[in-house]
Design a protein around this motif. Structure first.
Motif, PDB file in Angstrom:
ATOM      1  N   LYS B  11       0.839  -1.175   0.000  1.00 39.18           N
ATOM      2  CA  LYS B  11       0.000   0.000   0.000  1.00 39.18           C
ATOM      3  C   LYS B  11       0.880   1.233   0.000  1.00 39.18           C
ATOM      4  O   LYS B  11       1.773   1.364   0.843  1.00 39.18           O
ATOM      5  N   ILE B  12       0.667   2.096  -0.963  1.00 40.64           N
ATOM      6  CA  ILE B  12       1.352   3.376  -1.001  1.00 40.64           C
ATOM      7  C   ILE B  12       0.295   4.442  -0.764  1.00 40.64           C
ATOM      8  O   ILE B  12      -0.742   4.456  -1.425  1.00 40.64           O
ATOM      9  N   THR B  13       0.549   5.323   0.174  1.00 41.43           N
ATOM     10  CA  THR B  13      -0.431   6.336   0.505  1.00 41.43           C
ATOM     11  C   THR B  13       0.263   7.663   0.755  1.00 41.43           C
ATOM     12  O   THR B  13       1.462   7.722   1.058  1.00 41.43           O
ATOM     13  N   LYS B  14      -0.481   8.731   0.595  1.00 38.60           N
ATOM     14  CA  LYS B  14       0.062  10.051   0.866  1.00 38.60           C
ATOM     15  C   LYS B  14      -0.078  10.357   2.349  1.00 38.60           C
ATOM     16  O   LYS B  14      -1.048   9.947   3.001  1.00 38.60           O
ATOM     17  N   GLU B  83       1.658   9.080   8.801  1.00 40.79           N
ATOM     18  CA  GLU B  83       2.900   9.841   8.834  1.00 40.79           C
ATOM     19  C   GLU B  83       3.979   9.008   8.160  1.00 40.79           C
ATOM     20  O   GLU B  83       3.869   7.783   8.066  1.00 40.79           O
ATOM     21  N   GLN B  84       5.056   9.651   7.752  1.00 44.08           N
ATOM     22  CA  GLN B  84       6.140   8.924   7.081  1.00 44.08           C
ATOM     23  C   GLN B  84       6.727   7.848   8.003  1.00 44.08           C
ATOM     24  O   GLN B  84       7.167   6.799   7.543  1.00 44.08           O
ATOM     25  N   GLY B  85       6.716   8.109   9.295  1.00 41.18           N
ATOM     26  CA  GLY B  85       7.239   7.133  10.246  1.00 41.18           C
ATOM     27  C   GLY B  85       6.393   5.878  10.357  1.00 41.18           C
ATOM     28  O   GLY B  85       6.813   4.896  10.979  1.00 41.18           O
ATOM     29  N   ASP B  86       5.212   5.886   9.755  1.00 42.07           N
ATOM     30  CA  ASP B  86       4.366   4.694   9.771  1.00 42.07           C
ATOM     31  C   ASP B  86       4.777   3.701   8.691  1.00 42.07           C
ATOM     32  O   ASP B  86       4.271   2.569   8.678  1.00 42.07           O
ATOM     33  N   SER B  87       5.659   4.116   7.796  1.00 39.76           N
ATOM     34  CA  SER B  87       6.118   3.215   6.729  1.00 39.76           C
ATOM     35  C   SER B  87       6.791   2.003   7.345  1.00 39.76           C
ATOM     36  O   SER B  87       7.762   2.137   8.110  1.00 39.76           O
ATOM     37  N   PHE B 106       2.426 -16.823  10.782  1.00 38.58           N
ATOM     38  CA  PHE B 106       2.447 -15.454  10.289  1.00 38.58           C
ATOM     39  C   PHE B 106       1.940 -15.376   8.854  1.00 38.58           C
ATOM     40  O   PHE B 106       2.195 -16.276   8.046  1.00 38.58           O
ATOM     41  N   GLY B 107       1.292 -14.267   8.550  1.00 38.54           N
ATOM     42  CA  GLY B 107       0.968 -13.945   7.182  1.00 38.54           C
ATOM     43  C   GLY B 107       2.168 -13.326   6.484  1.00 38.54           C
ATOM     44  O   GLY B 107       3.217 -13.128   7.095  1.00 38.54           O
ATOM     45  N   GLN B 108       2.011 -13.014   5.203  1.00 38.07           N
ATOM     46  CA  GLN B 108       3.114 -12.469   4.434  1.00 38.07           C
ATOM     47  C   GLN B 108       3.282 -10.973   4.630  1.00 38.07           C
ATOM     48  O   GLN B 108       4.262 -10.396   4.164  1.00 38.07           O
ATOM     49  N   GLY B 109       2.358 -10.348   5.320  1.00 39.49           N
ATOM     50  CA  GLY B 109       2.519  -8.951   5.663  1.00 39.49           C
ATOM     51  C   GLY B 109       1.942  -7.988   4.651  1.00 39.49           C
ATOM     52  O   GLY B 109       1.702  -8.336   3.487  1.00 39.49           O
ATOM     53  N   THR B 110       1.700  -6.780   5.127  1.00 37.89           N
ATOM     54  CA  THR B 110       1.315  -5.653   4.263  1.00 37.89           C
ATOM     55  C   THR B 110       2.398  -4.610   4.385  1.00 37.89           C
ATOM     56  O   THR B 110       2.682  -4.135   5.492  1.00 37.89           O
ATOM     57  N   ARG B 111       3.011  -4.286   3.247  1.00 32.54           N
ATOM     58  CA  ARG B 111       4.060  -3.265   3.275  1.00 32.54           C
ATOM     59  C   ARG B 111       3.438  -1.910   2.986  1.00 32.54           C
ATOM     60  O   ARG B 111       2.860  -1.706   1.926  1.00 32.54           O
ATOM     61  N   LEU B 112       3.558  -1.001   3.955  1.00 29.29           N
ATOM     62  CA  LEU B 112       3.015   0.343   3.816  1.00 29.29           C
ATOM     63  C   LEU B 112       4.124   1.333   3.536  1.00 29.29           C
ATOM     64  O   LEU B 112       5.135   1.349   4.248  1.00 29.29           O
ATOM     65  N   THR B 113       3.928   2.139   2.510  1.00 29.65           N
ATOM     66  CA  THR B 113       4.841   3.231   2.199  1.00 29.65           C
ATOM     67  C   THR B 113       4.051   4.525   2.233  1.00 29.65           C
ATOM     68  O   THR B 113       3.057   4.677   1.505  1.00 29.65           O
ATOM     69  N   VAL B 114       4.474   5.434   3.083  1.00 32.20           N
ATOM     70  CA  VAL B 114       3.821   6.738   3.190  1.00 32.20           C
ATOM     71  C   VAL B 114       4.719   7.771   2.518  1.00 32.20           C
ATOM     72  O   VAL B 114       5.886   7.936   2.890  1.00 32.20           O
ATOM     73  N   VAL B 115       4.173   8.438   1.507  1.00 33.95           N
ATOM     74  CA  VAL B 115       4.981   9.402   0.733  1.00 33.95           C
ATOM     75  C   VAL B 115       4.517  10.845   0.998  1.00 33.95           C
ATOM     76  O   VAL B 115       3.441  11.052   1.540  1.00 33.95           O
TER      77      VAL B 115
END
Lengths: 113, 115
Positions: B11-14, B83-87, B106-115
């Protein structure tokens, strides 16, 4: 309180050589101890665990670990490294009543041909 | 049953937007855990549920974070005003808890990128 320290963030071995990944723990209660492996962009897979009983624990893929209470250690070993063992390894400690895990910072294992 | 499933995988989010992640545990597993893993670090515990009850929350789980597990099945983790620190990678795990330890998967995870 519980904590885990993994000694060495990167370990490099040659294929066929002994693998030794070090883990020390701190726990105010008898600990449950775990080693997990993580491949890039994947979740964690349990290699082995110590709860009670025999202190030498055997896991998957030829790995084993020995619980040493006097040294507060739970080092992971494998007699002969394989290229497919290259991954991130995490030691973890947990209280027996919740299943919650406290992880170390991880050790990246590199296997050279 | 194919294991713990997480959605989305990426997930990429602003910055400032809200995001929600979903975790489907292994069926019949009554315990569900959320962890956060930043680059080069081990997973850090965020919260866990036994059935629908949220039994423990880490101090890492600020007011912007909320987790639910309605009916004791799937769980959602929402981050408000990102926030960017949530990435980070957000990992979900489940286990069958019955007064003694059982393995957490464990699941494979959700990678979050906050831009």
């Amino acid at each position: 309180a519980q904590s885990v320290t993994q000694l060495g963030s990167h370990v490099s071995v040659s294929e066929g050589a002994l693998v030794l990944l070090r883990c020390n723990y701190s726990s105010s209660v008898p600990p449950y101890l775990f080693w997990y492996v993580q491949y890039p962009n994947q979740g964690l897979q349990l290699l082995l665990k110590y709860t009670t009983g025999a202190t030498l624990v055997k896991g998957i893929n030829g790995f084993e670990a020995e619980f040493k209470k006097s040294e507060t250690s739970f080092h992971l070993t494998k007699p002969s490294a394989h290229m497919s063992d290259a991954a991130e390894y995490f030691c973890a400690v947990g209280p027996p009543n919740t299943g919650k895990l406290i992880f170390g910072q991880g050790t990246t294992l590199q296997v050279k041909p | 049953d194919t294991g713990v499933s997480q959605d989305p995988r990426h997930k990429i989010t602003k910055r400032g937007q809200n995001v929600t992640f979903r975790c489907d545990p292994i069926s019949e597993h009554n315990r569900l855990y959320w962890y956060r893993q930043t680059l080069g670090q081990g997973p850090e515990f965020l919260t866990y549920f036994q059935n629908e009850a949220q039994l423990e929350k880490s101090r890492l789980l600020s007011d912007r974070f909320s987790a639910e597990r309605p009916k004791g099945s799937f769980s959602t983790l929402e981050i408000q005003r990102t926030e960017q620190g949530d990435s980070a990678m957000y990992l979900c795990a489940s286990s069958l808890g019955a007064g003694r330890y059982t393995e957490a998967f464990f699941g494979q995870g959700t990678r979050l990128t906050v831009v």
